[in-house]
Every structure is written in C-alpha cells, then in structure tokens.
Motif scaffolding. Structure first.
Motif, PDB file in Angstrom:
ATOM      1  N   ILE A  60       0.850  -1.185   0.000  1.00  0.00           N
ATOM      2  CA  ILE A  60       0.000   0.000   0.000  1.00  0.00           C
ATOM      3  C   ILE A  60       0.886   1.234   0.000  1.00  0.00           C
ATOM      4  O   ILE A  60       1.802   1.343   0.818  1.00  0.00           O
ATOM      5  CB  ILE A  60      -0.934   0.003   1.230  1.00  0.00           C
ATOM      6  CG1 ILE A  60      -1.803  -1.269   1.210  1.00  0.00           C
ATOM      7  CG2 ILE A  60      -1.798   1.258   1.255  1.00  0.00           C
ATOM      8  CD1 ILE A  60      -2.664  -1.457   2.438  1.00  0.00           C
ATOM      9  N   ALA A  61       0.618   2.164  -0.890  1.00  0.00           N
ATOM     10  CA  ALA A  61       1.465   3.347  -1.068  1.00  0.00           C
ATOM     11  C   ALA A  61       1.127   4.453  -0.068  1.00  0.00           C
ATOM     12  O   ALA A  61       1.046   5.631  -0.431  1.00  0.00           O
ATOM     13  CB  ALA A  61       1.326   3.868  -2.499  1.00  0.00           C
ATOM     14  N   HIS A  62       0.930   4.069   1.186  1.00  0.00           N
ATOM     15  CA  HIS A  62       0.621   5.024   2.250  1.00  0.00           C
ATOM     16  C   HIS A  62       1.347   4.581   3.516  1.00  0.00           C
ATOM     17  O   HIS A  62       1.563   3.383   3.713  1.00  0.00           O
ATOM     18  CB  HIS A  62      -0.886   5.100   2.489  1.00  0.00           C
ATOM     19  CG  HIS A  62      -1.637   5.556   1.276  1.00  0.00           C
ATOM     20  ND1 HIS A  62      -1.746   6.879   0.923  1.00  0.00           N
ATOM     21  CD2 HIS A  62      -2.258   4.849   0.300  1.00  0.00           C
ATOM     22  CE1 HIS A  62      -2.416   6.970  -0.210  1.00  0.00           C
ATOM     23  NE2 HIS A  62      -2.740   5.749  -0.613  1.00  0.00           N
ATOM     24  N   PRO A  63       1.706   5.514   4.384  1.00  0.00           N
ATOM     25  CA  PRO A  63       2.457   5.164   5.590  1.00  0.00           C
ATOM     26  C   PRO A  63       1.641   4.302   6.557  1.00  0.00           C
ATOM     27  O   PRO A  63       0.407   4.355   6.554  1.00  0.00           O
ATOM     28  CB  PRO A  63       2.795   6.524   6.202  1.00  0.00           C
ATOM     29  CG  PRO A  63       1.826   7.482   5.626  1.00  0.00           C
ATOM     30  CD  PRO A  63       1.428   6.949   4.283  1.00  0.00           C
TER      31      PRO A  63
ATOM     32  N   GLY B 145       9.447   0.950   2.203  1.00  0.00           N
ATOM     33  CA  GLY B 145       9.765   2.200   1.503  1.00  0.00           C
ATOM     34  C   GLY B 145       8.952   3.321   2.115  1.00  0.00           C
ATOM     35  O   GLY B 145       8.888   3.464   3.330  1.00  0.00           O
ATOM     36  N   ALA B 146       8.242   4.083   1.281  1.00  0.00           N
ATOM     37  CA  ALA B 146       7.379   5.159   1.783  1.00  0.00           C
ATOM     38  C   ALA B 146       5.984   4.648   2.117  1.00  0.00           C
ATOM     39  O   ALA B 146       5.141   5.407   2.593  1.00  0.00           O
ATOM     40  CB  ALA B 146       7.282   6.270   0.738  1.00  0.00           C
ATOM     41  N   GLY B 147       5.744   3.368   1.877  1.00  0.00           N
ATOM     42  CA  GLY B 147       4.417   2.804   2.080  1.00  0.00           C
ATOM     43  C   GLY B 147       4.379   1.756   3.177  1.00  0.00           C
ATOM     44  O   GLY B 147       5.175   1.774   4.116  1.00  0.00           O
ATOM     45  N   THR B 148       3.437   0.829   3.018  1.00  0.00           N
ATOM     46  CA  THR B 148       3.188  -0.201   4.023  1.00  0.00           C
ATOM     47  C   THR B 148       2.958  -1.544   3.342  1.00  0.00           C
ATOM     48  O   THR B 148       2.243  -1.622   2.345  1.00  0.00           O
ATOM     49  CB  THR B 148       1.916   0.145   4.838  1.00  0.00           C
ATOM     50  OG1 THR B 148       2.065   1.443   5.398  1.00  0.00           O
ATOM     51  CG2 THR B 148       1.666  -0.873   5.937  1.00  0.00           C
TER      52      THR B 148
ATOM     53  N   HIS C  68      -9.814   3.113  -1.123  1.00  0.00           N
ATOM     54  CA  HIS C  68     -10.180   4.106  -0.114  1.00  0.00           C
ATOM     55  C   HIS C  68      -8.977   4.971   0.272  1.00  0.00           C
ATOM     56  O   HIS C  68      -9.070   6.198   0.307  1.00  0.00           O
ATOM     57  CB  HIS C  68     -10.761   3.428   1.131  1.00  0.00           C
ATOM     58  CG  HIS C  68     -10.729   4.285   2.340  1.00  0.00           C
ATOM     59  ND1 HIS C  68     -11.494   5.425   2.483  1.00  0.00           N
ATOM     60  CD2 HIS C  68      -9.994   4.194   3.478  1.00  0.00           C
ATOM     61  CE1 HIS C  68     -11.236   5.988   3.656  1.00  0.00           C
ATOM     62  NE2 HIS C  68     -10.326   5.255   4.279  1.00  0.00           N
ATOM     63  N   LEU C  69      -7.853   4.327   0.549  1.00  0.00           N
ATOM     64  CA  LEU C  69      -6.662   5.083   0.938  1.00  0.00           C
ATOM     65  C   LEU C  69      -6.156   5.944  -0.210  1.00  0.00           C
ATOM     66  O   LEU C  69      -5.727   7.086   0.019  1.00  0.00           O
ATOM     67  CB  LEU C  69      -5.575   4.136   1.431  1.00  0.00           C
ATOM     68  CG  LEU C  69      -5.870   3.460   2.779  1.00  0.00           C
ATOM     69  CD1 LEU C  69      -4.873   2.351   3.042  1.00  0.00           C
ATOM     70  CD2 LEU C  69      -5.874   4.479   3.911  1.00  0.00           C
TER      71      LEU C  69
END
Length: 143
Positions: A13-16, A98-101, A139-140
């Motif tokens: 997922i491209a979110h923290p 990385g920058a995600g999760t 959603h994210l």
C-alpha cells in the motif's frame, strides 16, 4: 480429509503505516472500506461491529492490539448460523515498506469445519478478502 486452515494475503500500500492503521482500527476507517457502518472498542476483549447495507451485521471481538503493527480479531464463520460459537481469527500485520506499508492479513480457523461448511466459508472469505483489500487500497488512494 485435511483442509488448508488459513487464508493469507499480502498487499503493498502506497501510504504510511499510520494511515493504514487508522483505516483498519477506527470506526470511520472500517466503515469506509470494510462495511457501511462500524463501531469498535480498540482494546483486547473490546467489541466491534460491522454492518453492510442490505447485508449482514457482524459482531467482532478484538483480540490483539499492538499499535501500529498488529491488529487482530475473531468473528463468526461465514455460512454458519448466528448461534454457532465457532469463529475464525483474523490478524493484520503492518510493516513499513519504503514510503508505504506492507499489509499482511491472515485468517485462520477453517479446519475446524466439516467439508461442506468449510468450502462455503473458505471460498467465500477468500473471495471476500480479495475484494475488501482492493477496497481498502482504493479508499486510501482516494483519501
């Protein structure tokens, strides 16, 4: 006959992690992707509820909370009657990537079922997790 006891999915997922954590552990977050209404008492032993419009309402018991890396619950087994005490265990594990999760979801407890109930529950939840995790990502990404 032996059955696979678990469904396992991993999604990048491209979110923290903090943003993913909020989406899987808050009422607003859960209602945005994993039901139409939700409530949650985020502590081991706490109650949670998911409701789908035109569908079921599911009572959940929070089993594990290790913010921001592990969240787990038990819930009724799809296809069994409401009064059946058997449940499956669902665990979300989050790790930075990385920058995600990297989010891993494991649901276990299917082997306790006879073959006919097993197939309905296992197949239904396998399809369900593919759909629901896609909705989580959507959603994210939209938020």
């Amino acid at each position: 006959m032996g059955f696979p006891d678990r469904i396992e999915r991993t999604v990048e997922i491209a979110h923290p992690p903090a943003k993913v954590w909020a989406a899987i552990t808050t009422a607003d977050g859960l209602a945005a992707w994993f039901g139409d209404e939700a409530s949650i008492d985020l502590r081991p032993g706490g109650a949670a509820k998911l409701k789908w419009t035109g569908g079921p309402t599911v009572d959940i018991r929070v089993e594990r909370v290790e913010e921001p890396t592990v969240f787990a619950f038990t819930w009724p087994i799809y296809g069994l009657t409401d009064d059946d005490p058997r449940r499956t265990y669902v665990e979300f594990t989050l790790e930075p990537s990385g920058a995600g999760t990297r989010l891993r979801v494991v649901e276990s407890g299917f082997a306790q079922l006879p073959e006919d109930a097993y197939r309905k529950a296992y197949n239904g939840n396998t399809e369900g997790w593919m759909k629901e995790l896609g909705e989580l990502v959507d959603h994210l990404d939209a938020a």
